[in-house]
Design an enzyme around this catalytic site. Structure first.
Site, PDB file in Angstrom:
ATOM      1  N   UNK A  18       0.815  -1.221   0.000  1.00 48.08           N
ATOM      2  CA  UNK A  18       0.000   0.000   0.000  1.00 48.08           C
ATOM      3  C   UNK A  18       0.844   1.265   0.000  1.00 48.08           C
ATOM      4  O   UNK A  18       0.329   2.353  -0.299  1.00 48.08           O
ATOM      5  CB  UNK A  18      -0.951  -0.002   1.195  1.00 48.08           C
ATOM      6  N   LYS A  21       0.780   3.207  -3.304  1.00 48.34           N
ATOM      7  CA  LYS A  21      -0.391   3.963  -3.753  1.00 48.34           C
ATOM      8  C   LYS A  21      -0.049   5.440  -3.942  1.00 48.34           C
ATOM      9  O   LYS A  21       0.853   5.970  -3.299  1.00 48.34           O
ATOM     10  CB  LYS A  21      -1.531   3.826  -2.735  1.00 48.34           C
ATOM     11  CG  LYS A  21      -2.108   2.429  -2.660  1.00 48.34           C
ATOM     12  CD  LYS A  21      -3.299   2.370  -1.726  1.00 48.34           C
ATOM     13  CE  LYS A  21      -3.929   0.984  -1.720  1.00 48.34           C
ATOM     14  NZ  LYS A  21      -5.125   0.911  -0.861  1.00 48.34           N
ATOM     15  N   ASP A  51     -14.593   2.715   2.090  1.00 51.31           N
ATOM     16  CA  ASP A  51     -13.809   1.566   1.674  1.00 51.31           C
ATOM     17  C   ASP A  51     -14.344   0.877   0.426  1.00 51.31           C
ATOM     18  O   ASP A  51     -13.594   0.234  -0.297  1.00 51.31           O
ATOM     19  CB  ASP A  51     -13.737   0.555   2.829  1.00 51.31           C
ATOM     20  CG  ASP A  51     -13.128   1.174   4.076  1.00 51.31           C
ATOM     21  OD1 ASP A  51     -11.942   1.544   4.014  1.00 51.31           O
ATOM     22  OD2 ASP A  51     -13.837   1.310   5.081  1.00 51.31           O
ATOM     23  N   ASP A  68      -8.813  -3.733  -5.228  1.00 48.09           N
ATOM     24  CA  ASP A  68      -7.544  -3.287  -4.664  1.00 48.09           C
ATOM     25  C   ASP A  68      -6.436  -4.153  -5.246  1.00 48.09           C
ATOM     26  O   ASP A  68      -6.624  -5.360  -5.438  1.00 48.09           O
ATOM     27  CB  ASP A  68      -7.550  -3.401  -3.135  1.00 48.09           C
ATOM     28  CG  ASP A  68      -6.738  -2.298  -2.463  1.00 48.09           C
ATOM     29  OD1 ASP A  68      -5.691  -1.928  -3.033  1.00 48.09           O
ATOM     30  OD2 ASP A  68      -7.138  -1.814  -1.399  1.00 48.09           O
ATOM     31  N   ASP A  91     -12.017  -4.651   2.265  1.00 45.45           N
ATOM     32  CA  ASP A  91     -12.986  -3.570   2.072  1.00 45.45           C
ATOM     33  C   ASP A  91     -14.423  -4.055   2.246  1.00 45.45           C
ATOM     34  O   ASP A  91     -15.289  -3.307   2.711  1.00 45.45           O
ATOM     35  CB  ASP A  91     -12.815  -2.951   0.689  1.00 45.45           C
ATOM     36  CG  ASP A  91     -11.559  -2.097   0.587  1.00 45.45           C
ATOM     37  OD1 ASP A  91     -11.066  -1.657   1.636  1.00 45.45           O
ATOM     38  OD2 ASP A  91     -11.075  -1.879  -0.535  1.00 45.45           O
ATOM     39  N   HIS A 139      -8.118 -10.585 -15.120  1.00 44.87           N
ATOM     40  CA  HIS A 139      -7.543  -9.894 -16.273  1.00 44.87           C
ATOM     41  C   HIS A 139      -6.056  -9.689 -16.028  1.00 44.87           C
ATOM     42  O   HIS A 139      -5.632  -9.427 -14.900  1.00 44.87           O
ATOM     43  CB  HIS A 139      -8.227  -8.541 -16.479  1.00 44.87           C
ATOM     44  CG  HIS A 139      -7.794  -7.837 -17.724  1.00 44.87           C
ATOM     45  ND1 HIS A 139      -8.185  -8.243 -18.978  1.00 44.87           N
ATOM     46  CD2 HIS A 139      -6.990  -6.757 -17.911  1.00 44.87           C
ATOM     47  CE1 HIS A 139      -7.661  -7.438 -19.889  1.00 44.87           C
ATOM     48  NE2 HIS A 139      -6.920  -6.528 -19.265  1.00 44.87           N
TER      49      HIS A 139
END
EC number: 2.7.9.3
Length: 347
Positions: A18, A21, A51, A68, A91, A139
């Protein structure tokens, strides 16, 4: 540990977890021109930086939608997959929902052994199975830096949705995991932490917030959020602003990971901490708390715990239930005050 390939995933990326980010200040600039979306069925959108989105399907069901993904913060591919999946699923738990389906989001350099990617996907799949959801596809993109995560859909009763905007004066605040993952992960990348600390931080990051969320059932909880890239104080500030209150945080009661304080004192700190601090500190009143502790409170967390706002009279019973249900910390770390000049007071 699973995943026997000798590969340094963390050496393939410029920032980990994180901490990779975009910082909250830059993100706010990018989002300022987006049109506001209004729909009577949209129960939670992005107005309060919550969230996940929540969309009412009928009187008994609402859809939770989130995604995420991030770069590796550990070198073991299987463990990276577990941590990334746990972070993505969190989340849904922060909205007190149940995940039902998930899809992989994958960026991976095609020049590397595909068995490494296979281990990442296996780690993610095992966490999805643990959550009770179903993995239904995904994906991929050929990219220089590996990234992995999930798009997750969940369900919740419309009347039971808990957003980050419901904290009330008189509530107590409970945190369900220790903090310090960004700092400790930075130390791990530099080979500056003990093996026992590495094992501890991996266990914490891979642990699902499912068990803490399930413990909320039967309690009159007012607000929930999970602690991730904007750090403990960043997400606490979002709760405070969304709720129109001030949160008083007791720094001595915050659970902190092993070696995080020592690393912070040495300046072993991710760049994301400085971005978080720059964006938030003007709304934070700090009363006699050491700089290294404040740095930990701003530290970007990867797959962090839940921050729960609950009436004071129920806080101890809820924390005890969370512990019995498998939470890794479940500590009372502060209280909710009526709105003052600053959103956050740290004592």
């Amino acid at each position: 540990m699973k995943g026997s390939k000798e590969i340094k995933l963390t050496q393939m990326v410029t920032a980990s977890g994180u901490a990779a980010k975009i910082g909250p200040e830059d993100l706010a600039k990018a989002l300022v021109g987006l049109p506001k979306m209004f729909d009577e069925r949209l129960l939670v959108g992005f107005d309060t930086s919550d969230d996940a989105a929540v969309y009412r399907l009928d009187d008994d069901k609402a859809l939770i939608q989130t995604l995420d993904f991030f770069t590796p913060m550990v070198d073991d591919p299987y463990l990276f997959g577990q941590i990334a999946a746990s972070n993505s699923l969190s989340d849904v738990y922060a909205m007190v929902g149940k995940p039902i389906v998930a899809m992989n989001i994958v960026c991976f350099p095609s020049c590397h052994d595909m068995s490494i990617l296979g281990e990442i996907l296996k780690g993610g799949a095992d966490k999805v199975i643990e959550s009770g959801a179903i993995l239904v596809g995904g994906h991929t993109v050929d990219d220089k830096e590996p990234k992995y995560g999930l798009s997750v859909a969940g369900l919740v009763h419309p009347d039971k949705v808990l957003a980050n905007s419901g904290a009330r004066p008189g509530d107590a605040l409970i945190l369900t995991k220790p903090i310090g993952t960004g700092i400790v992960s930075t130390g791990m990348k530099a080979a500056m932490v003990q093996k026992s600390t590495e094992d501890e931080v991996v266990k914490i990051m891979a642990h699902l917030n499912k068990y803490a969320a399930e413990a909320l059932d039967g309690f009159n909880v007012n607000s929930v959020t999970d602690i991730t890239g904007f750090g403990f104080l960043g997400h606490a500030a979002e709760m405070a602003k969304g709720s129109g209150v001030t949160l008083e945080i007791s720094s001595k009661d915050i659970p902190i990971m092993s070696e995080a304080e020592e690393l912070a004192k040495m300046g072993i700190i991710p760049a994301g901490m400085y971005r978080n601090k720059k964006f938030i500190q003007s709304d934070v009143l700090c009363e006699g708390v050491s700089e290294h502790i404040m740095d930990i409170l701003y530290d970007p967390q990867t797959s962090g715990g839940l921050l729960v706002s609950v009436p004071q009279e129920h806080a101890r019973a809820l924390a005890d239930k969370m512990t019995s249900c498998g939470s890794l910390a479940a500590k009372i770390v502060g209280r909710v005050l009526s709105k003052e000049e600053k959103s956050i007071i740290v004592i």
